[in-house]
Design an enzyme around this catalytic site. Sequence first.
Site, PDB file in Angstrom:
ATOM      1  N   PRO A  18       0.863  -1.186   0.000  1.00 40.00           N
ATOM      2  CA  PRO A  18       0.000   0.000   0.000  1.00 40.00           C
ATOM      3  C   PRO A  18       0.895   1.229   0.000  1.00 40.00           C
ATOM      4  O   PRO A  18       1.823   1.312   0.795  1.00 40.00           O
ATOM      5  CB  PRO A  18      -0.753  -0.120   1.339  1.00 40.00           C
ATOM      6  CG  PRO A  18       0.065  -1.027   2.192  1.00 40.00           C
ATOM      7  CD  PRO A  18       0.867  -1.898   1.282  1.00 40.00           C
ATOM      8  N   CYS A 102       0.896   4.740  11.496  1.00 41.30           N
ATOM      9  CA  CYS A 102       1.043   6.019  10.810  1.00 41.30           C
ATOM     10  C   CYS A 102       0.766   7.188  11.755  1.00 41.30           C
ATOM     11  O   CYS A 102      -0.308   7.277  12.331  1.00 41.30           O
ATOM     12  CB  CYS A 102       0.089   6.114   9.633  1.00 41.30           C
ATOM     13  SG  CYS A 102       0.327   7.665   8.774  1.00 41.30           S
ATOM     14  N   GLY A 205      10.486  -4.553   2.892  1.00 43.66           N
ATOM     15  CA  GLY A 205      11.542  -3.582   3.142  1.00 43.66           C
ATOM     16  C   GLY A 205      12.740  -3.805   2.257  1.00 43.66           C
ATOM     17  O   GLY A 205      13.457  -4.791   2.384  1.00 43.66           O
TER      18      GLY A 205
END
Length: 348
Positions: A18, A102, A205
Amino acid sequence: MVRIGPIELPDSPLLLAPMEDVSDPPFRAVCKDNGADLMYSEFISSEGLIRDAIKSRQKLDFFEFERPVGIQIFGGDEEAMALSARIVDATNPDLVDINFGCPVKKVVSKGAGAGVLKDIDLMVRLTKAVVQATRLPVTVKTRLGWDESSLNIEEVAERLQDAGIKALTIHGRTRAQMYKGEADWTLIAKVKNNPRIHIPIFGNGDIDAPEKALAYKNRYGVDGLMIGRAAIGYPWIFREIKHFFATGEHLALPTIEERVDVCKKHLQLSVQWKGSVLGILEMRRHYTNYLKGLPHIKEFRTRLVTVKTMEEVESVLEEIRVKFAGYVPQRHMVGFSGAQVEEPSCAW
Ligand SMILES: Cc1cc2nc3c(=O)[nH]c(=O)nc-3n(C[C@H](O)[C@H](O)[C@H](O)COP(=O)(O)O)c2cc1C
């Protein structure tokens, strides 16, 4: 085969991450064409969804051919998360993903958001609220922990599994690291190797090349890989990795024709979906990577990001097709290089 509830994915699936302002339906379409096995929407604010904020609602859109597709939500309030899970459920994607971590102001100001990484009990409550609110499988994407001194992903994984999630994606960095340094996959492997864990664990990552994808898959034993920045302007990363997994050899790089064709398709879908002003504007972040490795491309790139109509953009792209016909850059010259992609303001 990897299973997320009723969703069946091939072995070692490749997931499109995302990415806010990037992973919209037009971009997902070109990633799907090139082999992404499971894709996620940009993150959507649960508060925004409930308030009917247009931008949040628009992020619920997807094309049927994208399936399986997940919609990602975030928030720090159980009721808002449950309500928004119901709204997502009604649009009938294949799964609901929760983003933990977030630090957007309006969430953080309520003592939640990034704080969730420091408060596993809250994380569990939010997760249960979503699991109970939807009939869809629920997955989570998170980081290793808040900072070096609170690497709590092993406990998080067990407790979220107990709360009913069906898969977990781990970005191998802490919140404090933002995007600095290299992602550390050793803790991801530890979660995967925990005998208590039976849900799929996806690693995320810094995957930016087929060799690295294969090495990380083998070394860390994860159930699949999620790819973010390396796909921006380079959706071929998925098919290249798949080919390398299957044969141990590199697939030929996309030709200039293909690069122009895919870029045009992306542009057309973007204009179709967002209208011409936004559609053209938001394509601009993709050109650098679509054109990377072509010599003296700067002048074309400058034109691409200044012209205003779709016809003008297409005509510059056609010039590029003609000028670079037959040109094949070397592998190291194409695709992702971290420095090129703007670092997001939010440490997802
Ligand atoms: C531009 C951008 C936007 C992002 N938006 C989101 C998001 O909406 N939700 C989320 O969970 N992660 C988001 N991320 C984080 C990525 O999903 C991914 O975890 C991160 O980029 C690391 O993977 P990579 O090294 O393959 O890029 C974003 C990253 C970038 C670069």
